[in-house]
Design a protein around this motif. Structure first.
Motif, mmCIF file in Angstrom:
data_model
loop_
_atom_site.group_PDB
_atom_site.id
_atom_site.type_symbol
_atom_site.label_atom_id
_atom_site.label_comp_id
_atom_site.label_asym_id
_atom_site.label_seq_id
_atom_site.Cartn_x
_atom_site.Cartn_y
_atom_site.Cartn_z
ATOM 1 N N ASP A 234 -18.543 -47.966 19.053
ATOM 2 C CA ASP A 234 -18.247 -48.639 20.322
ATOM 3 C C ASP A 234 -16.986 -49.479 20.222
ATOM 4 O O ASP A 234 -16.183 -49.540 21.158
ATOM 5 N N ARG A 239 -15.206 -49.342 23.657
ATOM 6 C CA ARG A 239 -16.310 -49.379 24.623
ATOM 7 C C ARG A 239 -16.924 -50.769 24.707
ATOM 8 O O ARG A 239 -17.422 -51.158 25.762
ATOM 9 N N SER A 240 -16.908 -51.500 23.597
ATOM 10 C CA SER A 240 -17.434 -52.858 23.625
ATOM 11 C C SER A 240 -16.964 -53.635 22.399
ATOM 12 O O SER A 240 -16.712 -53.077 21.334
#
Length: 280
Positions: A234, A239-240
């Motif tokens: 991620d 994504r994060s």
């Protein structure tokens, strides 16, 4: 990191890590890596330290890639100048610097400010790294406890029962292990910037090394409900953000399962997934 022509007469070993890294990168670039959109440099233990030291160099070799990041696994060796065993750790890494003739190869922003022998400790140079970096560590770091602290606390023979079965550790031994974790976590928090360019995953298992095995990757202990594989994936693909430290346990945890039990649990958790890749 080293590039010494002579063979060590005592061990018959050559120290040419820098030459090997350059040769491998030349080969990969010639085979098409120079056209890569995504690239990642990773390593564990001494390889994790080398990843940290080579991270910006790796980025410089791929100027056209859109996403270049590094993952250092169990490579943040602690100086801990107020922690028991400081002088032992300093001498240990000074020997590494001298044996590999690294003084002139270490980060100049560090060596210009302090003794080069202290510039193998990531806490003294990691702030200067420009390339995105993710750090994976065990709060109760096995190698650093056993090889860089226990030698000044009676030696492995005296600690054998504890380090082979954590339930047999004395209150004094647990005190030293918790003290190491506290200083280690504090140091990581101080040197890892609170930005999306930095990732951090710290769990409470008593181990050293993660991403080389399934039990340390797709089936690793979870922190903030993510495995190491998921957290890194991620973060890598933007994504994060992920900087998490496990505070659920204040004692070292034995996270090793018998092979058959572990395989069963791991495969069950991965059911329906095609692979254990970075994309998972």
């Amino acid at each position: 990191m080293a590039d010494i022509e002579e063979v060590d007469p005592e061990t018959n070993v050559t120290y040419r890590g820098a030459r090997i890294f350059d040769a491998i990168m030349d080969d990969l670039l010639a085979k098409g890596m120079e056209n890569a959109d995504n690239a990642i440099l990773s390593g564990g233990s001494a390889g994790g330290l080398a990843t940290t030291l080579n991270c910006d160099k790796f980025r410089g070799l791929l100027p056209n890639a859109g996403r270049v990041k590094c993952v250092a696994d169990s490579g943040t060796f602690l100086h801990g100048k107020h922690l028991v065993g400081t002088k032992y750790r300093e001498n240990y890494f000074a020997h590494v610097v001298q044996t590999h003739e690294l003084a002139k190869r270490l980060p100049t922003k560090c060596t210009s400010k302090m003794d080069p022998n202290l510039c193998l400790f990531p806490e003294n140079f990691v702030r200067d790294i420009q390339t995105p970096l993710f750090v994976v560590e065990a709060g109760f770091e096995k190698f650093q406890t056993e090889d860089l602290m226990i030698p000044v606390l009676g030696g492995k023979k005296q600690w054998n029962s504890c380090i082979t079965n954590l339930t047999l550790c004395s209150s004094t031994q647990l005190h030293y292990m918790k003290e190491f974790r506290d200083v280690f976590v504090e140091t990581l928090l101080n040197v890892i910037d609170k930005s999306a360019c930095r990732g951090l995953f710290v769990h409470s298992c008593y181990r050293h090394g993660h991403i080389g095995g399934r039990d340390g990757w797709a089936c690793s202990p979870k922190v903030a409900d993510k495995t190491i594989a998921k957290a890194i994936a991620d973060w890598y693909f933007d994504r994060s953000y992920f900087q998490e430290i496990d505070h659920q346990y204040n004692l070292p945890q034995n996270c090793t399962l018998p092979a058959d039990e572990f395989t069963k649990m791991c495969m069950e958790s991965l059911k329906g997934k095609l692979n254990y890749s970075l994309h998972s």
